[in-house]
Design a protein around this motif. Structure first.
Motif, PDB file in Angstrom:
ATOM      1  N   ARG A  74       0.907  -1.321  -0.327  1.00 44.66           N
ATOM      2  CA  ARG A  74      -0.294  -0.118   0.073  1.00 44.66           C
ATOM      3  C   ARG A  74       0.846   1.277   0.131  1.00 44.66           C
ATOM      4  NH1 ARG A  74      -4.496   1.622   4.100  1.00 44.66           N
ATOM      5  NH2 ARG A  74      -5.729   3.540   2.546  1.00 44.66           N
ATOM      6  N   HIS A  77       1.895   1.652  -3.463  1.00 41.93           N
ATOM      7  CA  HIS A  77       0.915   2.170  -4.377  1.00 41.93           C
ATOM      8  C   HIS A  77       0.196   3.693  -3.887  1.00 41.93           C
ATOM      9  CE1 HIS A  77      -3.310   1.114  -6.026  1.00 41.93           C
ATOM     10  NE2 HIS A  77      -3.306   2.516  -5.703  1.00 41.93           N
ATOM     11  N   GLU A 116      -4.419   8.742   2.019  1.00 45.08           N
ATOM     12  CA  GLU A 116      -5.792   7.808   2.284  1.00 45.08           C
ATOM     13  C   GLU A 116      -6.567   6.955   0.735  1.00 45.08           C
ATOM     14  OE1 GLU A 116      -6.312   5.994   5.471  1.00 45.08           O
ATOM     15  OE2 GLU A 116      -8.138   5.315   4.064  1.00 45.08           O
ATOM     16  N   ARG A 117      -6.921   8.673   0.341  1.00 43.64           N
ATOM     17  CA  ARG A 117      -7.187   8.235  -0.807  1.00 43.64           C
ATOM     18  C   ARG A 117      -6.663   8.065  -2.085  1.00 43.64           C
ATOM     19  NH1 ARG A 117     -11.283  13.092  -1.027  1.00 43.64           N
ATOM     20  NH2 ARG A 117      -9.664  14.507  -0.088  1.00 43.64           N
ATOM     21  N   THR A 119      -4.530   6.001  -2.158  1.00 42.97           N
ATOM     22  CA  THR A 119      -4.360   4.239  -2.107  1.00 42.97           C
ATOM     23  C   THR A 119      -5.602   3.083  -2.569  1.00 42.97           C
ATOM     24  OG1 THR A 119      -4.270   4.207   0.607  1.00 42.97           O
ATOM     25  CG2 THR A 119      -2.760   4.243  -0.457  1.00 42.97           C
ATOM     26  N   GLN A 120      -6.273   4.239  -2.507  1.00 40.22           N
ATOM     27  CA  GLN A 120      -7.696   3.608  -3.553  1.00 40.22           C
ATOM     28  C   GLN A 120      -7.610   3.344  -4.846  1.00 40.22           C
ATOM     29  OE1 GLN A 120     -11.378   5.651  -1.998  1.00 40.22           O
ATOM     30  NE2 GLN A 120      -9.973   5.436   0.510  1.00 40.22           N
ATOM     31  N   ARG A 121      -8.320   2.758  -5.738  1.00 41.58           N
ATOM     32  CA  ARG A 121      -8.112   2.228  -6.671  1.00 41.58           C
ATOM     33  C   ARG A 121      -9.043   3.380  -7.487  1.00 41.58           C
ATOM     34  NH1 ARG A 121     -11.409  -3.593  -7.498  1.00 41.58           N
ATOM     35  NH2 ARG A 121     -12.028  -2.300  -9.448  1.00 41.58           N
ATOM     36  N   ALA A 122     -10.207   3.957  -6.990  1.00 43.00           N
ATOM     37  CA  ALA A 122     -10.697   5.017  -7.433  1.00 43.00           C
ATOM     38  C   ALA A 122     -10.600   6.446  -8.317  1.00 43.00           C
ATOM     39  CB  ALA A 122     -11.399   5.273  -6.963  1.00 43.00           C
ATOM     40  N   TYR A 123      -8.917   6.836  -6.858  1.00 43.88           N
ATOM     41  CA  TYR A 123      -8.106   7.752  -7.469  1.00 43.88           C
ATOM     42  C   TYR A 123      -6.662   7.559  -8.488  1.00 43.88           C
ATOM     43  CZ  TYR A 123     -11.483   9.561  -4.391  1.00 43.88           C
ATOM     44  OH  TYR A 123     -12.377   9.580  -3.852  1.00 43.88           O
TER      45      TYR A 123
END
Lengths: 419, 631
Positions: A74, A77, A116-117, A119-123
Motif C-alpha cells: 500500500r 501504491h 488514504e485516498r 491508495t484507493q483504486r478509484a483515485y
C-alpha cells in the motif's frame, strides 16, 4: 451520510477480471521473456525500483516506531500514485510512465493528494507499476534487491537498501528535510505538499544516484544473467528508437561472440509472432461470432476467407518458430506442442483448439464456437494492459517487449546520469 | 464516498468502512462484473476472499436458462459470493428487478454502521456497466436509526421485498438445522432484518415493487399524490417496449402513460428509445398519427453510442430549453405491458422494482442529455427509422435452471469426519443422487441418510452432486466445522512462505500476489523450471523454527488493538490450525515442542484484549494445538 442520489452512470472502467489471451501458454511466454532478458520483470524505468524499495524500507522503519503501519504494497501504491499525479498535474500528461490519467482527469484541480485516498483504486489504477517490479526485486532470478516470496514480506538486501536510501534521502523543502521524513508524515496524514517533493518523486526524474544503483544491479553483477543483460545492452545501443531485433540486434550479438544468445532472441521473436497470429485468428472468430449468440460451427468459421488467410499466416509463424527453436536447442514443451497442434490439424480443428484455449472468451459446444462468459470482439492487437500504459501496448508484439523495456531502462539511466 | 460516477462506484464503501454483507438482485449477472463489484465492496481481490471462508454477498437472479447460463454460479467462481438456488416458477414469469442492499461496517467483526439501498435499471453485467445507458438511484442509511424517515422507509421496504423473494422464489433449505442456516444464510437474514427494523411504522415509500401490485398503479398513485400543478412534459425512456399485437395500433402502454396524473392535456410527449428496439411503437409510428408523441433516439452525452437500456418516466416542466420540478420513476420495469402492468400476483407476472422520486433539479439541455438521454434543444428527427426488435422482459420459452437436490453440505468432525447434507425441501421420491468430493469416487446418497463419512484427510471446499441418469452435475458449498464456507486455504511448501502468509495482515486490495511475472500456480514451464531451479529452501532446525514462530507471532500482535485486533483474531482462528507445513509440525511433535504454549502467556498475547477477545484468542490457540497434535 450520503443523501439519496440519482444519476446516469458513466461507463465503468475497472477491468479486474481481465481477459487472458495467453492461449494457455503463459508459462511459455514467461519462459521466453526470461530467456531474452533475465531478471528484469516488467521494469522499464528507474523510479519503479526506487519507489518499491523505498516503500519496503519505509514500512520497516515505521514499524519500528509502532502504531498501525500500512503494508509495503500500500505504501508503494501510494508513493507511485502521488508521483504519477504530480507529474500529470505538472503537465506531463502524455508520458507512458504516468498511470492513472483517467482517475486524475476526474480531479483536475489536484485536490486529492492524501495517502488514504490515493491508495484507493478509484483515485489511481488497479494494476500498478509496483506489480511489474516484484520479479525484478528478487534475490533469486531477479536483480537482487530484496529477499522473500511476496512483496509484503520482502526484506531489502544491501543493494536494495542502498537504492532505497538514495531515493529516500533526497532533500525536500527548505531546511534540508528528507523525503523519508516527508513520506512518513504524508502516510500519517501530517504532510503538506511542496514543489520540491514533486521532483523527488516523479517518474521522469530519477536522481543520478538511483540510476547508478539500478545500473550496477542490471549490468554490473557477475553470472550468466548479468552476462546476458550486458551483451544485450551493448547490442541495443542507446539510440532513441529501439533497433530492429532481427536485422540489427541479433547480428550484433553474433558479431560479439554471443551466437547462442542471438539464436535465443530470434526464437523468442518467432514465438511472439506465433502468439500474435493466434490472436489474429481469435479476433476473426470473435468478429464472426458477435451476432451469433447461439454459436457457429468451427468448420463454418474456418471457411471464411479472412479466417483462412489468418490461419495460413499462423501456420507459417509456427513453422518458423519450430525451426528457430530447434536451431537454438530450446525444448520448451508447451510452445512446441501448440505449434505441432497447429501444423498437424485441419483449419476447423485449429479453430476448435484456439477456442478451447480461451475459455473466458469462447466456449466449444458440440463442435461449435460459442460466446464465453467474458465474450467480446477483440482486436488482432488486443492488449490486456492497464490504464494509460501506452508503452506496453505499443511494445506488445513479438515478445520483444522485454527488450524494449531494457532499452527504455538503459535510456532512463543515461538521462539521469546526464542531469 | 465521493459522488459516484459508474455502476461499480455504487459498491464502494463510505470512507472508513468496509463491505460487510450484500444482497444482490437482478435478472442477469456476469462473473466479470460481479468480481469487480466484490473487489469494490470488500477491498479484497478474489484470491484473498477465497481464503476468508465467508459468504459476503448473496445473489438472486432470474431462473431462466440462457446460452451462457445453465446453472447458478458455482460456490468458488466468485469467491465470497453465494448465488441462491432458484425454486421452479411459472416459465412466463421473469425476475426482472435490479437492486442491491449493501451493509457496511468498520470491519467484518463489527456491527453494521451503514446500509445502502441501490436501485438500478441495468443488470450486474459489464454490458450494462459499460455499453448501455442506464440510471441508478441510491441512498445510505445509518444503522443507528438517525437517517430520515423516508430513507429508512425505503430501505425497510426493499429489505422486505428481498426477504419475500428469498422465501418464495429461492431455496433456503427448510430442512436444514439452525446451525447450518446460520452458517450460510444468517448474514443475509441479519442484513435484511436490520434493514427492516430501521423502517418507521408507517411511511409512504419511494421504493416500489411488483410482488403485490403493478408498478404502473404505484407510479400513478404517487404522482397523483405528489404533483400539485400539472406539468407540461412527459418524457419516457425505455430500452424495450411492448411487442406489437395489432399492426399500427396505438400501443396500450402508451395510452396508459398519457393518462398519468399531473400532466396538462397539451403536455409534450417524448419517448426516448433505441430505434432498433422500438417494439409496438415502430408500426404505430409509421402510421404518422402519434397523438403528439415524438420518438427520439437516446442521446449518449459522452459520444460512446451506448445502447439505451434505462427505463424511466419523467413528469416535469419544459421551459426555455430547461427541464425542472419533475417527478421521476426509474427502475427495472420497461415501459411495456409486461414491465409496468403485471405483478407477481399473476403466475406469469414479472417481478420488478423501482423508485418514484422528486427530481426537482433544473437541468439545462446538456444536463438533460447527460442524465435523461434527451436534449430538449435538438429538434426531433422525424425521419427516425424504427424497427420492432426484440423484447427483454418477456421470458418466452427457455427452460428453468434446475436446482440440485442437495443445496450445501456441512462438515462435522464428531463422532467422525462426515458431511451432513442439506436437501431441498420439495423433493418427493428422489433417487439416484450421488456426491463426490476431492478426487474420491461417486457415492450414492438418500434424503434419509444421516452423515456421509469423509476420508480423514479430505476437507473439500465444494462437493459435486449428480442426479438422475442425465448426468447433470452441480457444485455445492461446504460449510466447515467452524462455520466457514468453501474455505480454500493456500498450501505452502516451506515454513518461510507459510509463516509469511500467516503474518500477512491486514489484508488490503492491492496486496494481490498476482504480480507480473509470477508463475501461475502449478503451471511452471518445464523448461523454465529446469532452466532456473528454485533455490533450495534453507536449512533450519525445528527448534529455531519454533522460536521464530513464537517471536514473530508475538511481535505481530503486540500492538494490535480495537478493530484490527478483532480481524486479527478471526485471521488467526482461520489460518493457524492448518497454516504451517506438516513437516515442521511433525518435527515439533517428535521433539515434544509446543510453540503454541508460550503464546498463552500474557507478555506474548495481544496487549489489550477484552474478555471476549481473550476467550476468542485462546480458542484459536486451542484449535491450532488440537489440530497440530502438540502437547
Amino acid at each position: 451520510m450520503t443523501t439519496a442520489i440519482w444519476f446516469a452512470p458513466a461507463p465503468s472502467t475497472a477491468d479486474t477480471t481481465r481477459l487472458t489471451l495467453d492461449f494457455g501458454l503463459r508459462s511459455s511466454d514467461l519462459y521466453f521473456r526470461e530467456l531474452v532478458v533475465p531478471g528484469l520483470g516488467g521494469v522499464w524505468f528507474v523510479r519503479q525500483l526506487a519507489w518499491a524499495t523505498g516503500a519496503i524500507a519505509l514500512k520497516h522503519e515505521m514499524s519500528q516506531l509502532g502504531g498501525h503501519v500500512p503494508t509495503a504494497t500500500r505504501i508503494s501504491h501510494g508513493i507511485e500514485a502521488l508521483a504519477c499525479k504530480r507529474d500529470y498535474l505538472d503537465g506531463n500528461t502524455d508520458s507512458p510512465m504516468v498511470l492513472g490519467k483517467r482517475a486524475f482527469g476526474r480531479d483536475p484541480d489536484g485536490t486529492i493528494i492524501d495517502f488514504e485516498r490515493l491508495t484507493q483504486r478509484a483515485y489511481y489504477v488497479v494494476n500498478t507499476h509496483r506489480q511489474d517490479t516484484s520479479r525484478a526485486l528478487r534475490e533469486n532470478n531477479g536483480l537482487g534487491l530484496a529477499s522473500g516470496s511476496r512483496f509484503n514480506q520482502f526484506s531489502l538486501t544491501g543493494a536494495g537498501q542502498a537504492l532505497a536510501d538514495t531515493f529516500l534521502d533526497q532533500t525536500v523543502g527548505q531546511g534540508g528535510g528528507r523525503l523519508r521524513r516527508w513520506l512518513q508524515d504524508w502516510i500519517r496524514d501530517r504532510a503538506k505538499f511542496t514543489n520540491s517533493v514533486s521532483k523527488a518523486l516523479v517518474p521522469s526524474h530519477p536522481s543520478a544516484g538511483e540510476a547508478e544503483h539500478v545500473s550496477s544491479r542490471l549490468l554490473g553483477v557477475a553470472g550468466s544473467d548479468g552476462d546476458k543483460r550486458r551483451a544485450l545492452a551493448s547490442a541495443l545501443g542507446r539510440s532513441k528508437e529501439l533497433p530492429d531485433i532481427e536485422a540489427v540486434v541479433a547480428p550484433r550479438l553474433r558479431s560479439k561472440g554471443h551466437a547462442r544468445q542471438a539464436l535465443e532472441v530470434i526464437a523468442a521473436l518467432r514465438f511472439g509472432a506465433a502468439m500474435d497470429q493466434t490472436r489474429e485468428v481469435a479476433a476473426h472468430i470473435t468478429r464472426q461470432l458477435e451476432p451469433e449468440t447461439s454459436g457457429l460451427p468451427c468448420s463454418r468459421i474456418s471457411r471464411d476467407t479472412q479466417a483462412k488467410r489468418a490461419l495460413s499466416a499462423l501456420r507459417l509463424a509456427c513453422k518458423k518458430f519450430v525451426v528457430s527453436s530447434d536451431a537454438a536447442a530450446i525444448g520448451e514443451r508447451d510452445s512446441l506442442r501448440f505449434a505441432d497442434e497447429v501444423l498437424g490439424a485441419t483449419d476447423a480443428e485449429v479453430i476448435a483448439s484456439i477456442v478451447r484455449r480461451v475459455p473466458d472468451l469462447l466456449s466449444l459446444v458440440d463442435g461449435s464456437a460459442c460466446h464465453g462468459p467474458l465474450f467480446r470482439v477483440i482486436g488482432a492487437s488486443e492488449s490486456t494492459q492497464r490504464d494509460g500504459d501506452d508503452e506496453q501496448t505499443a511494445a506488445r508484439a513479438d515478445r520483444t517487449f522485454r527488450i524494449a523495456k531494457l532499452h527504455a531502462l538503459l535510456r532512463d539511466i543515461d538521462r539521469a546520469r546526464r542531469q | 464516498m465521493n459522488q459516484p460516477q459508474t455502476m461499480l462506484d455504487v459498491f464502494r464503501p463510505p470512507e472508513g468502512l468496509r463491505g460487510h454483507t450484500a444482497a444482490l438482485v437482478a435478472m442477469s449477472a456476469t462473473s466479470d462484473f460481479l468480481e469487480a463489484a466484490m473487489e469494490e465492496f470488500t477491498g479484497l481481490d478474489g484470491q484473498r476472499r477465497r481464503t476468508l471462508g465467508a459468504t459476503i454477498a448473496y445473489l438472486m437472479l432470474d431462473p431462466h436458462e440462457s446460452p451462457g447460463r445453465t446453472a447458478v454460479f458455482s460456490p468458488t467462481q466468485i469467491p465470497s459470493l453465494y448465488e441462491l438456488q432458484p425454486r421452479p416458477v411459472d416459465k412466463r414469469s421473469l425476475l426482472h428487478a435490479k437492486l442491491a442492499i449493501l451493509g457496511f461496517a468498520k470491519s467484518r467483526a463489527e456491527p453494521l454502521t451503514t446500509i445502502r439501498l441501490a436501485v438500478f435499471t441495468g443488470n450486474f453485467t459489464n454490458e450494462s456497466a459499460r455499453r448501455q445507458l442506464e440510471l441508478c438511484w441510491f441512498v445510505d442509511v445509518g444503522a443507528n436509526g438517525k437517517a430520515s424517515a423516508a430513507d429508512r422507509a425505503d430501505l425497510a421496504a426493499a429489505a422486505s421485498f428481498v426477504r419475500d423473494l428469498v422465501s418464495v422464489r429461492y431455496f433456503g433449505a427448510a430442512r436444514a438445522s439452525n446451525t447450518e442456516r446460520r452458517a450460510l444464510l444468517k448474514p443475509l437474514h441479519k442484513l435484511l432484518d436490520e434493514s427492516r427494523k430501521l423502517g418507521p411504522a408507517s411511511k409512504r415509500t419511494r421504493f416500489i415493487h411488483s410482488l403485490r401490485e403493478t408498478l404502473y398503479e404505484q407510479v400513478r398513485a404517487r404522482l397523483a399524490r405528489s404533483v400539485e400543478s400539472p406539468r407540461n412534459l412527459l418524457l419516457c425512456g425505455s430500452g424495450f417496449w411492448e411487442q406489437p399485437r395489432q399492426k399500427g395500433r396505438k400501443p396500450a402502454m402508451i395510452g396508459r402513460l398519457e393518462k398519468l396524473p399531473g400532466l396538462k392535456p397539451s403536455a409534450r410527449r417524448v419517448a426516448v428509445l433505441e430505434p432498433k428496439q422500438a417494439g409496438a411503437l415502430a408500426a404505430w409510428y409509421d402510421q404518422a398519427a402519434t397523438d403528439g408523441w415524438v420518438l427520439v433516439q437516446a442521446f449518449d452525452a459522452i459520444g460512446q453510442r451506448r445502447r439505451m437500456h434505462a427505463k424511466f418516466i419523467y413528469v416535469g416542466y419544459l421551459r426555455r430549453g430547461h427541464i425542472s420540478n419533475g417527478w421521476l420513476y426509474l427502475g427495472s420495469g420497461n415501459l411495456s405491458w409486461k414491465g409496468l402492468m403485471t405483478s407477481a400476483q399473476r403466475p406469469d407476472g414479472n417481478v420488478e422494482c423501482g423508485v418514484v422520486l422528486q427530481a426537482a433539479e433544473r437541468l439545462n439541455a446538456s444536463e438533460a442529455a447527460e442524465r435523461l438521454f434527451w436534449d430538449p434543444a435538438t429538434p426531433a428527427d422525424i425521419e427516425l427509422e424504427v424497427s420492432v426488435g426484440s423484447t427483454e422482459d418477456a421470458a418466452g420459452t427457455p427452460d428453468l435452471i434446475d436446482a440440485p437436490p442437495i443445496l450445501w453440505a456441512t462438515l462435522v468432525e464428531k463422532p467422525r469426519l462426515a458431511l451432513t447434507l442439506a436437501w431441498r425441501d420439495d423433493l418427493e421420491g428422489v433417487s439416484d443422487v450421488r456426491i463426490r468430493w476431492s478426487n474420491g469416487d461417486w457415492v450414492g446418497v438418500y434424503p434419509g441418510d444421516a452423515d456421509v463419512p469423509v476420508e480423514p484427510f479430505a476437507r473439500p471446499p465444494v462437493v459435486r452432486v449428480s442426479a438422475g441418469s442425465s448426468g447433470k452435475e452441480w457444485m455445492i458449498p461446504v460449510i466447515d466445522p467452524t462455520g466457514r464456507v468453501s474455505l480454500e486455504l493456500p498450501v505452502h511448501d516451506t515454513f518461510d512462505e507459510a509463516f509469511a502468509a500467516l503474518l500477512d495482515f491486514p489484508y488490503e486490495l492491492h496486496d494481490s500476489s498476482q504480480d507480473e511475472g509470477d508463475q501461475p500456480a502449478g503451471k511452471a514451464s518445464a523448461m523454465g523450471t529446469a532452466h532456473r531451479p528454485a533455490v533450495a529452501q534453507s536449512k533450519e532446525y525445528a527448534l529455531y523454527r519454533a522460536a521464530e514462530f513464537v517471536e514473530g507471532l508475538a511481535a505481530k500482535q503486540a500492538t494490535m488493538a480495537g478493530t484490527a485486533l478483532n480481524d486479527w483474531l478471526e485471521h488467526l482462528d482461520r489460518l493457524l490450525p492448518s497454516a504451517l507445513p506438516q513437516t515442521i509440525i511433525d518435527a515439533w511433535r517428535r521433539l515434544g515442542l509446543n510453540p503454541i504454549r508460550p503464546l498463552r502467556d500474557k507478555p506474548l498475547c495481544p496487549a489489550t484484549m477484552t474478555r471476549r477477545q481473550a476467550s476468542q484468542y485462546l480458542r484459536a490457540l486451542d484449535r491450532a494445538q488440537e489440530s497440530w497434535g502438540v502437547q
